[in-house]
Design a protein around this motif. Structure first.
Motif, PDB file in Angstrom:
ATOM      1  N   THR A  70      47.288 -10.166  27.224  1.00  0.00           N
ATOM      2  CA  THR A  70      46.192 -10.675  28.062  1.00  0.00           C
ATOM      3  C   THR A  70      45.984 -12.174  27.803  1.00  0.00           C
ATOM      4  O   THR A  70      45.670 -12.931  28.719  1.00  0.00           O
ATOM      5  N   GLY A  71      46.199 -12.592  26.540  1.00  0.00           N
ATOM      6  CA  GLY A  71      46.035 -14.006  26.174  1.00  0.00           C
ATOM      7  C   GLY A  71      47.012 -14.892  26.935  1.00  0.00           C
ATOM      8  O   GLY A  71      46.660 -15.986  27.384  1.00  0.00           O
ATOM      9  N   VAL A  72      48.248 -14.413  27.126  1.00  0.00           N
ATOM     10  CA  VAL A  72      49.245 -15.205  27.865  1.00  0.00           C
ATOM     11  C   VAL A  72      48.752 -15.424  29.306  1.00  0.00           C
ATOM     12  O   VAL A  72      48.811 -16.546  29.832  1.00  0.00           O
ATOM     13  N   PHE A  73      48.209 -14.372  29.923  1.00  0.00           N
ATOM     14  CA  PHE A  73      47.727 -14.529  31.308  1.00  0.00           C
ATOM     15  C   PHE A  73      46.512 -15.469  31.368  1.00  0.00           C
ATOM     16  O   PHE A  73      46.398 -16.289  32.281  1.00  0.00           O
ATOM     17  N   LEU A  74      45.630 -15.364  30.365  1.00  0.00           N
ATOM     18  CA  LEU A  74      44.458 -16.266  30.361  1.00  0.00           C
ATOM     19  C   LEU A  74      44.917 -17.714  30.202  1.00  0.00           C
ATOM     20  O   LEU A  74      44.378 -18.626  30.841  1.00  0.00           O
TER      21      LEU A  74
END
Ligand code: HEM
Length: 267
Positions: free
Chosen positions: A86-90
């Motif tokens: 999820t961090g990569v997408f954020l």
């Protein structure tokens, strides 16, 4: 009069026609795809022998009495993977700009980006889940005496993982750069400053200057998305290597049973 042989039953001579959804012997596209997958894996394995390592890691004997509490370590790992994905997408939308840009990018993610609120929610709640799980996992290893010889090093690696997990929570909290993030970070940096010896240096390093500023935000962002996740991933690798090498500890009640059996056989 000699008995005539019974006439052949047609359904026994011929295989019945395939039922809906059943294969008629011809290779289906799904089977073909599976075959292709198997040959790719075989091709890689022939050149790397990685299957041996995978088997060594996955197929291990576990002690009698292993129970649900032993899943807390893996649950922590999956919480970390959730944070990473999820961090990569954020990170595709977040901007670490202290002039209002950071807050605006977080607002944009939440309100305008497709599934942005969901991904942000998963990252935000996932952070709390990971912290809770890491403590529960530590409690399991403590109460089961898994920190004792020969697993002391894995306990020490675990302590480093615990600290790094807290660092992730602390640095992530500043990133929306709203009032709450700003004041919470001031409190956190000041608490760090009260630590012995390295305390004041640590808070200077975190602040990246005399007060919380744009430099603090970019520093926290670098720590949050590059330095600490890399360290956590590497340490999880070492942690799991030791788990596979040493095996897991039996629950204390199984150990107590074994000791009692030994005493009885010696008497
Ligand atoms: C990111 C954090 C962590 C992850 C992903 C993780 C993962 C795991 C996994 C998958 C296992 C094997 C299964 C199990 O016993 O649950 C394990 C075992 C172990 N972990 Fe962790 N762990 C983490 C943090 C910690 C912490 C904070 C400690 C203690 C300070 C710790 C100490 C241990 C020990 C001593 C074992 C061996 C257990 C045994 O032999 O029964 N771990 N860990």
């Amino acid at each position: 009069m000699p008995k005539l042989p019974a006439p052949p039953i047609p359904s026994l001579l011929k295989s019945p026609p395939p039922r809906p959804g059943e294969s008629n012997g011809a290779v289906t596209p799904a089977e073909e795809a599976m075959e292709a997958g198997v040959s790719v894996v075989d091709w890689i394995d022939e050149r790397t022998s990685l299957s041996g390592a995978a088997r060594w890691m996955m197929f291990r004997k576990v002690p009698k009495g292993t129970n649900w509490f032993y899943t807390l370590g893996s649950a922590t790992m999956f919480a970390f993977l959730n944070q990473a994905v999820t961090g990569v997408f954020l990170a595709m939308y977040y901007r670490p700009e202290a002039n209002g840009g950071a807050y605006e990018s977080v607002r944009h993610i939440t309100n305008e980006v497709f599934l942005g609120a969901l991904v942000r929610g998963m990252h935000k709640w996932g952070a709390s889940v990971m912290v809770a799980l890491v403590f529960l996992h530590m409690a399991r290893t403590f109460f089961f005496g898994a920190y004792k010889y020969p697993r002391e090093l894995n306990w020490v690696i675990g302590v480093a993982l615990l600290i790094l997990t807290m660092v992730m929570g602390f640095t992530g909290y500043l990133l929306p750069f709203d009032e709450r993030a700003y004041w919470a970070t001031i409190v956190g940096v000041n608490i760090n400053g009260t630590g012995p010896l390295i305390g004041p240096y640590l808070s200077d390093f975190l602040r990246a200057g005399p007060e919380i500023s744009a430099a603090t935000l970019t520093r926290f962002y670098a720590i949050h998305m590059m330095i600490v996740p890399g360290l956590i991933a590497a340490l999880i690798g070492a942690h799991l290597y030791l788990v596979a090498k040493l095996g897991t500890t039996a629950p204390p009640w199984i150990k107590a049973e074994k000791k009692a059996q030994l005493r009885r056989s010696e008497a």
